[in-house]
Design a protein around this motif. Sequence first.
Motif, PDB file in Angstrom:
ATOM      1  N   UNK A  30       0.818  -1.211   0.000  1.00 14.54           N
ATOM      2  CA  UNK A  30       0.000   0.000   0.000  1.00 14.54           C
ATOM      3  C   UNK A  30       0.855   1.267   0.000  1.00 14.54           C
ATOM      4  N   UNK A  31       2.153   1.109  -0.188  1.00 14.72           N
ATOM      5  CA  UNK A  31       3.053   2.275  -0.190  1.00 14.72           C
ATOM      6  C   UNK A  31       4.157   2.082  -1.224  1.00 14.72           C
ATOM      7  N   UNK A  32       4.609   3.211  -1.769  1.00 14.14           N
ATOM      8  CA  UNK A  32       5.763   3.210  -2.667  1.00 14.14           C
ATOM      9  C   UNK A  32       7.023   3.461  -1.838  1.00 14.14           C
ATOM     10  N   UNK A  33       8.106   2.802  -2.181  1.00 10.87           N
ATOM     11  CA  UNK A  33       9.401   3.046  -1.551  1.00 10.87           C
ATOM     12  C   UNK A  33      10.241   3.891  -2.499  1.00 10.87           C
ATOM     13  N   UNK A  34      10.628   5.093  -2.060  1.00  7.41           N
ATOM     14  CA  UNK A  34      11.422   6.001  -2.887  1.00  7.41           C
ATOM     15  C   UNK A  34      12.843   6.072  -2.347  1.00  7.41           C
ATOM     16  N   UNK A  35      13.812   5.818  -3.209  1.00  3.07           N
ATOM     17  CA  UNK A  35      15.218   5.943  -2.853  1.00  3.07           C
ATOM     18  C   UNK A  35      15.817   7.001  -3.764  1.00  3.07           C
ATOM     19  N   UNK A  36      16.017   8.219  -3.251  1.00  7.87           N
ATOM     20  CA  UNK A  36      16.478   9.320  -4.105  1.00  7.87           C
ATOM     21  C   UNK A  36      17.884   9.105  -4.628  1.00  7.87           C
ATOM     22  N   UNK A  37      18.135   9.682  -5.792  1.00  9.80           N
ATOM     23  CA  UNK A  37      19.456   9.626  -6.392  1.00  9.80           C
ATOM     24  C   UNK A  37      20.382  10.633  -5.709  1.00  9.80           C
ATOM     25  N   UNK A  38      21.626  10.676  -6.161  1.00 11.15           N
ATOM     26  CA  UNK A  38      22.655  11.456  -5.467  1.00 11.15           C
ATOM     27  C   UNK A  38      22.369  12.950  -5.442  1.00 11.15           C
ATOM     28  N   UNK A  39      21.583  13.455  -6.382  1.00  7.45           N
ATOM     29  CA  UNK A  39      21.353  14.902  -6.433  1.00  7.45           C
ATOM     30  C   UNK A  39      20.103  15.341  -5.678  1.00  7.45           C
ATOM     31  N   UNK A  40      19.487  14.429  -4.883  1.00  6.28           N
ATOM     32  CA  UNK A  40      18.297  14.771  -4.102  1.00  6.28           C
ATOM     33  C   UNK A  40      18.516  14.364  -2.657  1.00  6.28           C
ATOM     34  N   UNK A  41      18.307  15.301  -1.740  1.00  8.99           N
ATOM     35  CA  UNK A  41      18.385  15.024  -0.310  1.00  8.99           C
ATOM     36  C   UNK A  41      17.066  14.400   0.126  1.00  8.99           C
ATOM     37  N   UNK A  42      17.119  13.279   0.835  1.00 11.04           N
ATOM     38  CA  UNK A  42      15.897  12.558   1.178  1.00 11.04           C
ATOM     39  C   UNK A  42      15.005  13.364   2.127  1.00 11.04           C
ATOM     40  N   UNK A  43      15.621  14.128   3.035  1.00 11.71           N
ATOM     41  CA  UNK A  43      14.827  14.953   3.951  1.00 11.71           C
ATOM     42  C   UNK A  43      14.079  16.033   3.175  1.00 11.71           C
ATOM     43  N   UNK A  44      14.742  16.602   2.201  1.00 19.17           N
ATOM     44  CA  UNK A  44      14.101  17.618   1.363  1.00 19.17           C
ATOM     45  C   UNK A  44      12.972  17.000   0.549  1.00 19.17           C
ATOM     46  N   UNK A  45      13.225  15.831  -0.053  1.00 15.08           N
ATOM     47  CA  UNK A  45      12.207  15.176  -0.871  1.00 15.08           C
ATOM     48  C   UNK A  45      10.961  14.872  -0.045  1.00 15.08           C
ATOM     49  N   UNK A  46      11.167  14.420   1.174  1.00 15.56           N
ATOM     50  CA  UNK A  46      10.021  14.123   2.043  1.00 15.56           C
ATOM     51  C   UNK A  46       9.237  15.390   2.357  1.00 15.56           C
ATOM     52  N   UNK A  47       9.948  16.490   2.574  1.00 13.77           N
ATOM     53  CA  UNK A  47       9.274  17.762   2.857  1.00 13.77           C
ATOM     54  C   UNK A  47       8.450  18.231   1.659  1.00 13.77           C
ATOM     55  N   UNK A  48       8.958  18.004   0.479  1.00 18.01           N
ATOM     56  CA  UNK A  48       8.237  18.418  -0.721  1.00 18.01           C
ATOM     57  C   UNK A  48       6.958  17.601  -0.888  1.00 18.01           C
ATOM     58  N   UNK A  49       7.056  16.294  -0.624  1.00 22.83           N
ATOM     59  CA  UNK A  49       5.950  15.400  -0.940  1.00 22.83           C
ATOM     60  C   UNK A  49       4.974  15.160   0.218  1.00 22.83           C
ATOM     61  N   UNK A  50       5.381  15.449   1.461  1.00 20.08           N
ATOM     62  CA  UNK A  50       4.539  15.043   2.587  1.00 20.08           C
ATOM     63  C   UNK A  50       3.159  15.691   2.571  1.00 20.08           C
ATOM     64  N   UNK A  63     -11.937   4.434  -3.844  1.00 25.27           N
ATOM     65  CA  UNK A  63     -10.700   4.420  -3.049  1.00 25.27           C
ATOM     66  C   UNK A  63      -9.569   4.918  -3.935  1.00 25.27           C
ATOM     67  N   UNK A  64      -9.082   6.098  -3.628  1.00 23.50           N
ATOM     68  CA  UNK A  64      -8.040   6.702  -4.443  1.00 23.50           C
ATOM     69  C   UNK A  64      -6.763   5.877  -4.436  1.00 23.50           C
ATOM     70  N   UNK A  65      -6.096   5.822  -5.590  1.00 22.24           N
ATOM     71  CA  UNK A  65      -4.851   5.048  -5.696  1.00 22.24           C
ATOM     72  C   UNK A  65      -3.833   5.860  -6.485  1.00 22.24           C
ATOM     73  N   UNK A  66      -2.668   6.018  -5.898  1.00 20.38           N
ATOM     74  CA  UNK A  66      -1.555   6.693  -6.572  1.00 20.38           C
ATOM     75  C   UNK A  66      -0.651   5.611  -7.132  1.00 20.38           C
ATOM     76  N   UNK A  67      -0.818   5.296  -8.403  1.00 21.80           N
ATOM     77  CA  UNK A  67      -0.046   4.226  -9.017  1.00 21.80           C
ATOM     78  C   UNK A  67       1.413   4.645  -9.196  1.00 21.80           C
ATOM     79  N   UNK A  68       2.243   3.676  -9.534  1.00 28.52           N
ATOM     80  CA  UNK A  68       3.651   3.979  -9.787  1.00 28.52           C
ATOM     81  C   UNK A  68       3.778   4.950 -10.956  1.00 28.52           C
TER      82      UNK A  68
END
Length: 241
Positions: A30-50, A63-68
């Motif tokens: 029920x969740x996507x796992x995101x592993x950012x590449x070298x040019x993205x800070x994971x803390x920043x990415x989470x702040x953008x998407x949260x 039931x809404x679904x955010x597909x890959x």
Amino acid sequence: MLLAEDGGHFENPARGIAYRISGKTWVNNHAHVLRPKADIDIAYLCRVLENYDVTPFVTGTTRGKLTKGGASEIPIPLPPLPEQRRIAAILDKADALRTKRREALAQLDRLAQSIFVEMFGDPVTNPKGWPMVSLETRFDFKNGINFSAEQKGRGVLTVDVANMYSDDVYINTKGLYRVDVPVSQDRLLSVGDLLFVRSSVKPEGVAWPALFAGLAGCGNTQQPSPRPSGVMRYQRSTSTT
């Protein structure tokens, strides 16, 4: 980082749809796992998407679904890596301050409850012998409106469960959204209406009360309608004094 796939708060992004995790973790489907590449800070990415409004990328009606595929199309701002880290650090500090403020407000709330009990007694045991009446003799009960995700975006302003939780006794009118449905006059809120949360993902949120104080500062003239799936309105009855 985890991004909700289905069952997320897509209609209420303020409640969060992205989360940072660490250590060994098992993630269900029920969740996507995101592993950012070298040019993205994971803390920043989470702040953008949260709190990102991903409704344009969500499919499904019941039931809404955010597909890959949908998640892959979400655009994000990408400043240089040092700037990403600076932004994430500022937001982390802001979160820490909000946490301390919530703790202080919780202490004040407990103090207010203590003062209330001292003045009026416990409303459950009623040690002072006050006359007891049922709410239905003093209030008119009214649910709000039903709508689908496709009806969001224009129409009448709507109070959602997320708007009920604030730092005081009043509804938080920031972030109200609109739904395109016909609404009768008796379904619109009036200043002084008392709202209760009917259902919530957290047990402590059920029956949470909040007062509607109007839309001052919102730049709108039409009074909003409460959303029935999670909110019930109590309006003072005109047949009693």
